[in-house]
Design a protein around this motif. Structure first.
Motif: not given
Length: 665
Positions: A1-23
């Protein structure tokens, strides 16, 4: 199985992260859909899971992070975007090359071709494949090492209804045999129809994690599909009656004679059409798209069994017109026979079952000693992600963030020499380059012999004084540069498995293949030049020189050295252009520097070097081995030989430095 915890991408300049705390989690034996509109963060989440993009979070594949899996391709099959590969390579050649990279028997390529229905296209070039066949090839590449887990990014995008149905049946068969399937899609109806569980993303955040039946009831809007030759009149009447009765009804023109009515029922729409004498060709309940108010419970609900069968009314209408023919969009995928419905080979099911019979189940994953939890401990779900991240970062209690994700470098091919041979011979670039070099060299030799100012040694090599290198050396350098440069432009190692590695095993394989290619090119050039000179001018210009041993060693050393320089430079700078530039820079830049360094009067000389060499080695080598060693020293002592030796040493040191640096990172 797959278990993903807290996936968060690095923010791009002044933009919010494309992925924010996805589990979330995807269980074995199930198909999990990662649903979201374009730009919702599906692809970014997959790349974070596969460690192809920097960010934060951690993903476990059967209890282990990807970096701790010895052979990731045997555990996770990946398809992100189009199939990476040289457009001139054949389908069968591409799969056989990946067999060497994954360390599986070469016969596995033919098995997968049969399962995927690509046997008739095995000799076709990758550039000639249609979109549907390209998707099949991508799935074949993912299934080639027989992985337990499949991670696919919109695999049915651009496919016809029948091809998409075949693809989802293959994924369902993989899950039915104990595998884990995670599919990213932007179509909510596809997710509800083909997945067991739907994970919904909106603007990079997790908004829902539901079973498919629950998702269909709560996040898809029921609608009434209507087809009528008087669609415009019926739409106006439905809107007028809804306004009079103060009911919330939305009528959408789908194009042509089709209507989608939200907030009403088949009975109400049918009664309105009957009262006004409007002919109706189709009247059926469907599940529409997600929209405003999709989370609210509608007035008329569909049962769970009805929610999983989409477009039942349309299916019945089409079947009434064509008895015995079912629609590929609504035809269910049975798990009793994992063979795709369009597979013409009756032995496919048996071959597929045998190929995946050894695949571990979810119970095996829980009993894995490398897993972070035992069989008696319940598997952590998405709600336990904060606690799991806290345990992971017990050494850093001040950091509330999940662990960082660094870009993973792909593992070296398990059979690098076999992989490199299939990569080099699978396309016609090497053969075409060799043919062009031989022809140009022969013509140059004829022209130089006509003027009569070129020594015989240079005449046989077709090396005029005006050129820094002969055609054979330039061709060997170009082929050496393409050994790495071509792999970055058309990744032979799939790009979705990380960057092309700088590994010593792969480097040695490339140097061996480059050496064999350079030797072949050097011998062909000398032989063809001598034969052409004999045919045009007679035996005088085709005679073998007296010092042919030293000249031959110098010639082979020059051609092989140029090939090695191209390989090393392309591997260091990740560019075939840089590799060829390094080859040309040796005689143009490095040789003048070496000559300037040794210019002027010298106080010491190397006279008596062979005698001192024999005294140093103490023993006399058989067959006069010290003579050959002395010949090598004389070749290196020449300006071009010394410059080439210095260049190869510098490039090799740079390659080793970048390799060690990437491993330290």
């Amino acid at each position: 199985m797959i278990q993903a915890f807290g996936l968060t991408s690095n923010p791009r300049k002044d933009l919010p992260p494309a992925v924010d705390d996805v589990s979330f989690e995807a269980r074995a034996g199930h198909v999990t859909a990662l649903l979201g509109a374009p730009g919702a963060g599906k692809t970014t989440a997959l790349r974070l899971m596969l460690e192809l993009q920097q960010g934060r979070g951690i993903t476990y594949f059967r209890g282990r992070p990807l970096r701790r899996i010895g052979h990731p391709s045997r555990e996770v099959g990946v398809l992100l975007g189009d199939v990476p590969g040289h457009p001139a390579r054949t389908v069968r050649g591409h799969l056989r090359m990946l067999c060497a990279a994954a360390g599986v028997p070469v016969g596995r390529a033919d098995e997968v071709l049969e399962v995927m229905g690509l046997v008739s296209l095995r000799d076709e070039r990758l550039s000639t494949l249609s979109r549907g066949m390209d998707r099949r090839l991508g799935l074949a590449c993912a299934l080639l090492p027989d992985p337990h887990t499949l991670v696919l990014d919109e695999p049915a995008r651009g496919l016809s209804a029948r091809e998409a149905h075949w693809l989802h049946c293959m994924l369902r068969a993989h899950a039915a045999q104990g595998g884990t399937v995670l599919v990213a899609t932007a179509d909510p109806k596809t997710a509800a129809r083909n997945a067991d569980r739907v994970v919904t993303l909106e603007q990079g955040r997790l908004v829902a994690d539901q079973d498919a039946a629950e998702f269909a009831r709560t996040r898809l809007r029921p609608r009434v599909a209507v087809r009528s030759p008087h669609a415009a009149r019926l739409a106006a009447l439905l809107t007028k009656e809804a306004r009079s009765a103060q009911r919330s009804v939305e009528v959408v023109r789908e194009g042509g004679n089709r209507l989608s009515v939200y907030g009403s029922t088949c009975a109400d729409v049918g009664e309105t059409a009957f009262r006004h004498g409007i002919l109706v060709h189709q009247l059926a309940d469907e599940l529409g798209d997600m929209g405003p108010g999709a989370g609210a419970v509608p007035e008329v609900r569909l049962e769970a069994s009805e929610a999983q069968q989409l477009s039942t009314g349309s299916h019945a209408a089409d079947s009434s017109r064509r008895p015995g023919v079912s629609s590929p969009e609504t035809e269910p995928c049975t798990t009793d026979d994992p063979r795709p419905p369009t597979d013409p080979h009756p032995a496919t099911a048996t071959a597929r079952a045998e190929a995946v019979a050894h695949r571990p189940t979810a119970a095996d994953a829980r009993q894995d000693p490398a897993a972070p939890h035992s069989a008696d401990t319940p598997e952590p779900g998405p709600a336990q992600a904060p606690r799991r991240r806290a345990e992971t970062h017990a050494h850093d209690p001040l950091s509330p963030l999940p662990p960082p994700i660094s870009v993973r470098t792909a593992a070296s091919p398990l059979r690098p020499l076999r992989y490199e041979m299939r990569r080099a011979t699978g396309i016609g670039t090497g053969f075409i380059t060799t043919g062009v070099v031989v022809v140009v060299s022969a013509l140059a030799a004829v022209v130089l012999a006509q003027f009569g100012h070129t020594p015989q040694s240079r005449l046989l090599a077709a090396w005029p004084w005006q050129l820094p290198l002969p055609p054979a050396a330039l061709g060997a350098g170009l082929l050496g540069a393409l050994a790495f440069g071509d792999e970055f432009r058309h990744p032979a190692l799939a790009a979705d498995r990380g960057t092309v590695p700088r590994r010593l095993g792969l480097l040695v394989a490339k140097l061996l293949v480059a050496t064999a290619t350079a030797l072949t090119l050097a011998l062909l050039t000398i032989g063809c030049d001598a034969e052409v000179l004999y045919l045009v001018y007679g035996r005088e210009l085709a005679e073998v020189p007296a010092d042919w041993v030293l000249l031959g060693a110098s010639w082979i050393g020059l051609v092989v050295g140029c090939a090695w320089a191209g390989v090393l430079a392309a591997g260091v700078f990740r560019s075939s252009t840089a590799g060829l530039a390094a080859v040309v820079a040796v005689p143009v830049v490095v040789v003048p520097l070496v000559q300037k360094a040794f210019a002027g009067s010298s106080v010491r000389s190397a006279a008596g070097f062979p005698l001192r060499l024999r005294e140093t080695l103490l023993l006399q080598w058989p067959f006069g081995g010290e003579r050959y060693l002395y010949g090598v020293a004389r070749v290196i002592a020449q300006p071009v030989g010394g410059a080439l030796t210095l260049s190869l040493t510098g490039l090799l040191c740079a390659y080793l430095l970048t390799t060690v640096r990437s491993r330290v990172r």
